[in-house]
Design an enzyme around this catalytic site. Structure first.
Site, mmCIF file in Angstrom:
data_model
loop_
_atom_site.group_PDB
_atom_site.id
_atom_site.type_symbol
_atom_site.label_atom_id
_atom_site.label_comp_id
_atom_site.label_asym_id
_atom_site.label_seq_id
_atom_site.Cartn_x
_atom_site.Cartn_y
_atom_site.Cartn_z
ATOM 1 N N LYS A 133 1.057 -1.220 -0.086
ATOM 2 C CA LYS A 133 0.078 0.111 -0.257
ATOM 3 C C LYS A 133 0.921 1.018 -0.110
ATOM 4 O O LYS A 133 0.741 2.113 -0.633
ATOM 5 C CB LYS A 133 -0.846 0.081 1.150
ATOM 6 N N ARG A 152 -8.559 -0.548 4.091
ATOM 7 C CA ARG A 152 -7.882 0.592 3.690
ATOM 8 C C ARG A 152 -6.461 -0.296 3.345
ATOM 9 O O ARG A 152 -5.850 0.232 2.276
ATOM 10 C CB ARG A 152 -7.534 1.551 4.702
ATOM 11 N N ARG A 190 -0.192 14.527 12.927
ATOM 12 C CA ARG A 190 0.139 14.322 11.253
ATOM 13 C C ARG A 190 0.327 15.602 10.441
ATOM 14 O O ARG A 190 -0.084 15.624 9.555
ATOM 15 C CB ARG A 190 -1.008 13.280 10.412
ATOM 16 N N PRO A 191 1.165 16.338 10.906
ATOM 17 C CA PRO A 191 1.317 17.665 10.300
ATOM 18 C C PRO A 191 2.197 17.422 8.830
ATOM 19 O O PRO A 191 2.693 16.429 8.895
ATOM 20 C CB PRO A 191 2.472 18.707 11.359
ATOM 21 N N VAL A 192 2.290 18.380 8.264
ATOM 22 C CA VAL A 192 3.102 18.375 6.813
ATOM 23 C C VAL A 192 4.198 19.452 6.931
ATOM 24 O O VAL A 192 4.457 19.911 5.669
ATOM 25 C CB VAL A 192 2.183 18.351 5.615
ATOM 26 N N ASP A 227 4.437 0.496 12.084
ATOM 27 C CA ASP A 227 3.350 -0.289 11.533
ATOM 28 C C ASP A 227 3.228 -1.619 11.851
ATOM 29 O O ASP A 227 1.951 -2.321 11.621
ATOM 30 C CB ASP A 227 3.207 -0.212 9.879
ATOM 31 N N CYS A 256 -5.351 12.475 12.287
ATOM 32 C CA CYS A 256 -6.109 11.144 12.069
ATOM 33 C C CYS A 256 -5.923 10.637 13.711
ATOM 34 O O CYS A 256 -5.385 11.068 14.566
ATOM 35 C CB CYS A 256 -5.483 10.232 11.165
ATOM 36 N N ARG A 305 -5.273 10.630 4.159
ATOM 37 C CA ARG A 305 -4.253 11.871 4.416
ATOM 38 C C ARG A 305 -2.953 11.513 3.477
ATOM 39 O O ARG A 305 -2.439 12.401 3.255
ATOM 40 C CB ARG A 305 -4.097 12.008 5.806
ATOM 41 N N LEU A 356 6.998 19.684 7.539
ATOM 42 C CA LEU A 356 8.156 19.296 6.878
ATOM 43 C C LEU A 356 8.172 19.492 5.455
ATOM 44 O O LEU A 356 9.246 19.676 4.730
ATOM 45 C CB LEU A 356 8.933 17.910 7.721
HETATM 46 C C1 EPZ Z 1 4.224 6.990 6.393
HETATM 47 O O1 EPZ Z 1 3.419 7.972 7.002
HETATM 48 C C2 EPZ Z 1 3.317 5.777 6.365
HETATM 49 N N1 EPZ Z 1 2.106 5.929 5.141
HETATM 50 C C3 EPZ Z 1 2.649 5.460 7.802
HETATM 51 O O2 EPZ Z 1 1.807 4.198 7.344
HETATM 52 C C4 EPZ Z 1 3.792 5.112 8.469
HETATM 53 O O3 EPZ Z 1 3.348 4.658 9.911
HETATM 54 C C5 EPZ Z 1 4.827 6.331 8.777
HETATM 55 O O4 EPZ Z 1 5.265 6.601 7.090
HETATM 56 C C6 EPZ Z 1 6.066 6.085 9.645
HETATM 57 O O5 EPZ Z 1 6.595 4.845 8.848
HETATM 58 C C7 EPZ Z 1 2.253 6.146 4.065
HETATM 59 O O6 EPZ Z 1 3.362 5.871 3.487
HETATM 60 C C8 EPZ Z 1 1.217 6.417 3.157
HETATM 61 P P1 EPZ Z 1 6.221 10.289 8.646
HETATM 62 P P2 EPZ Z 1 3.919 9.242 7.045
HETATM 63 O O7 EPZ Z 1 5.922 11.621 7.934
HETATM 64 O O8 EPZ Z 1 4.656 9.565 5.871
HETATM 65 C C9 EPZ Z 1 5.909 13.543 12.075
HETATM 66 C C10 EPZ Z 1 -0.104 2.867 7.655
HETATM 67 O O9 EPZ Z 1 -0.458 2.345 8.647
HETATM 68 N N2 EPZ Z 1 5.882 14.633 11.073
HETATM 69 O O10 EPZ Z 1 7.110 9.480 8.240
HETATM 70 O O11 EPZ Z 1 2.786 10.473 7.216
HETATM 71 C C11 EPZ Z 1 4.788 12.655 11.973
HETATM 72 O O12 EPZ Z 1 3.649 13.413 12.817
HETATM 73 C C12 EPZ Z 1 0.208 4.455 7.698
HETATM 74 O O13 EPZ Z 1 0.174 2.193 6.505
HETATM 75 C C13 EPZ Z 1 6.197 15.962 11.099
HETATM 76 O O14 EPZ Z 1 6.230 16.159 12.403
HETATM 77 O O15 EPZ Z 1 4.790 9.477 8.320
HETATM 78 C C14 EPZ Z 1 5.377 11.515 12.682
HETATM 79 O O16 EPZ Z 1 5.306 11.742 14.066
HETATM 80 C C15 EPZ Z 1 0.079 4.912 9.134
HETATM 81 N N3 EPZ Z 1 6.127 16.954 10.282
HETATM 82 C C16 EPZ Z 1 6.752 11.478 12.021
HETATM 83 O O17 EPZ Z 1 6.930 12.481 11.680
HETATM 84 C C17 EPZ Z 1 5.803 16.544 8.854
HETATM 85 O O18 EPZ Z 1 5.927 17.343 7.909
HETATM 86 C C18 EPZ Z 1 6.802 10.272 11.039
HETATM 87 O O19 EPZ Z 1 5.629 10.614 9.979
HETATM 88 C C19 EPZ Z 1 5.944 15.187 8.578
HETATM 89 C C20 EPZ Z 1 5.941 14.152 9.451
#
Ligand code: EPZ
Length: 420
Positions: free
Chosen positions: A22, A399, A122-124, A307, A117, A93, A126
């Site tokens: 996925k 999902r 889940r901020p963006v 995960d 969620c 998201r 970065l």
């Molecule tokens: C990806 O989410 C995966 N989703 C998630 O899988 C997975 O749990 C996660 O990576 C961690 O491995 C997809 O790839 C679609 P991150 P992502 O940005 O990219 C913080 C599942 O169950 N952060 O690596 O959204 C964030 O809040 C899903 O399949 C910021 O602060 O995760 C988190 O604490 C759930 N600012 C950490 O970084 C940002 O701009 C890691 O998040 C981005 C992230």
């Protein structure tokens, strides 16, 4: 709304084919926006999130041709929108991964803020900061992130202060069509990021350092059509292995990629599993024995995956001894704990650490969760519980898991989907 009805107490055994990943499929589908022509992706998993992404691409004018072999052909030659609307983004998201491709292709993008969620804010931020380094000007208005790069994207140096999977993916895709060189430091190394990079290279991108935490991208004028096969889903695979281990049973997985799963396989061996692996298969055998509890701390790849955390809490709940599981990636990813406690699990939750003392058996109960992996862990708990467990809100599971009840039935589970 569907429910899963599980009658626990059976040892799993049998063979299951792992589906496409996925978290590789979602950004790879988004790369279609970057190509003024046809692209073909194979081993696409049949999941609600994939359907949502295809709907989103369709809304932007991408032609979508799904065939019945699990492949899809996409053509963004006549793309006619740069907007990812709230009604779709709020259901997934991960839609945020269209941000980089839209900026790369059209030099502008309007993506609804994904919102938080169940597992966290889940901020963006970065993603935005990194893309600004490539010349994008952002404003956030009316709940949308609006980015523009009137003169096109310009390569630059990006250092992520925190590892972000989709943040790395957005910058990687934007950089592929930026002018000049982009260096991404402290990049995420998840296999799904590498699979996206391999896909971009197949479409004509120039990327070095794939698989490392430093990616070097030479921007190109245009990408061309091509084909890419999506890697197997290491989290789906790990979920079935943990389910078999928790029941003291066995299982063989085919079409999987064991080399992406070292952290999970090591923990399963610590729990007492015998593991045999080839390049594309994994066989687990507990030889009828109850698993031993394990200690886990989630970290970025190649460390233990967040995960897979909830699934191991379910295993620890019925394991011999005590185990501590600590979540370090997301701030609220322990919602499975109260539901498991209702099933008789002995779990103390202090902050982000769940300390479990294994019990012989859990007691079946009506349960539900609001997070994909937590819901999967409740299914595992139901498999090792006496009596009936009803897992509600199964759309969360759909999902990320293709026909989970069919695959578990192939492993001998007494599980059925009930439409209510
Ligand atoms: C990806 O989410 C995966 N989703 C998630 O899988 C997975 O749990 C996660 O990576 C961690 O491995 C997809 O790839 C679609 P991150 P992502 O940005 O990219 C913080 C599942 O169950 N952060 O690596 O959204 C964030 O809040 C899903 O399949 C910021 O602060 O995760 C988190 O604490 C759930 N600012 C950490 O970084 C940002 O701009 C890691 O998040 C981005 C992230």
């Amino acid at each position: 709304m569907d429910r899963l009805l599980i009658r626990g107490g059976r040892q799993l055994s049998g063979e299951v084919k792992v589906s496409g990943a996925k978290n590789a499929a979602l950004p790879i589908l988004a790369t279609a926006l970057m190509v003024p022509g046809k692209v073909r992706f194979e081993n696409l998993p049949h999941l609600n999130d994939v359907t949502t992404m295809l709907q989103l691409l369709g809304r932007m004018g991408v032609e979508v041709l799904l065939d019945d072999t699990g492949s899809v052909e996409l053509d963004a030659s006549h793309m006619n929108s740069i907007v990812a609307p709230y009604d779709l983004v709020r259901t997934m998201r991960a839609s945020i991964v269209v941000l980089g491709p839209l900026l790369a292709r059209a030099h502008e993008a309007e993506v609804s803020l994904p919102g938080g969620c169940a597992i966290g804010a889940r901020p963006v931020n970065l993603h935005v900061k990194a893309l600004e380094r490539l010349g994008v000007e952002f404003e956030v208005t009316d709940g949308y992130i609006k980015g523009r790069a009137p003169g096109g994207l310009v390569g630059g140096k990006v250092l992520f202060e925190k590892i972000t999977v989709t943040g790395t993916e957005n910058v990687l895709m934007a950089a592929a069509l930026a002018k000049g060189e982009t260096i991404i430091e402290n990049a995420a190394r998840e296999p799904e990021v590498s699979d996206l990079a391999d896909c971009l290279v197949a479409l004509g991108a120039k990327i070095e350092g794939i698989g490392s935490d430093t990616l070097c991208i030479q921007g190109v004028e245009q990408l061309h059509g091509g084909t890419h096969r999506i890697i197997p889903d290491r989290i789906e695979a790990g979920t079935f292995l943990v389910a078999a281990a928790a029941t003291g049973g066995s299982c063989t997985l085919t079409d999987c990629e064991p080399k992406h799963m070292d952290a999970t396989l090591l923990k399963l061996e610590e729990a007492g599993a015998h593991i045999d692996r080839t390049d594309t298969t994994i066989s687990l055998d507990m030889q009828g024995r109850r698993p031993k509890a394990v200690d886990i701390t989630t970290v970025e790849y190649p460390g233990f995956a967040t995960d897979m955390q909830a699934q191991f809490v379910a295993l620890n709940a019925v394991a011999e001894g005590s185990g501590r599981v600590t979540e370090t990636i997301f701030e609220n990813r322990m919602m499975h704990i109260p539901e498991m406690q209702r099933m008789g699990a002995k779990i103390d939750l202090h902050g982000a650490t769940a300390s479990t003392t294994g019990v012989d058996r859990l007691k079946g109960a009506p349960v539900m969760s609001t997070d994909l992996r937590a819901s999967a862990s409740l299914v595992i708990a139901g498999l090792v519980a006496d009596g009936e467990t009803v897992v509600d809100r199964v759309y969360h599971i759909d999902r990320g898991y293709e026909r989970i009840e069919e695959k578990l039935r192939r492993l001998g589970a007494d599980i059925e989907r009930v439409r209510v």
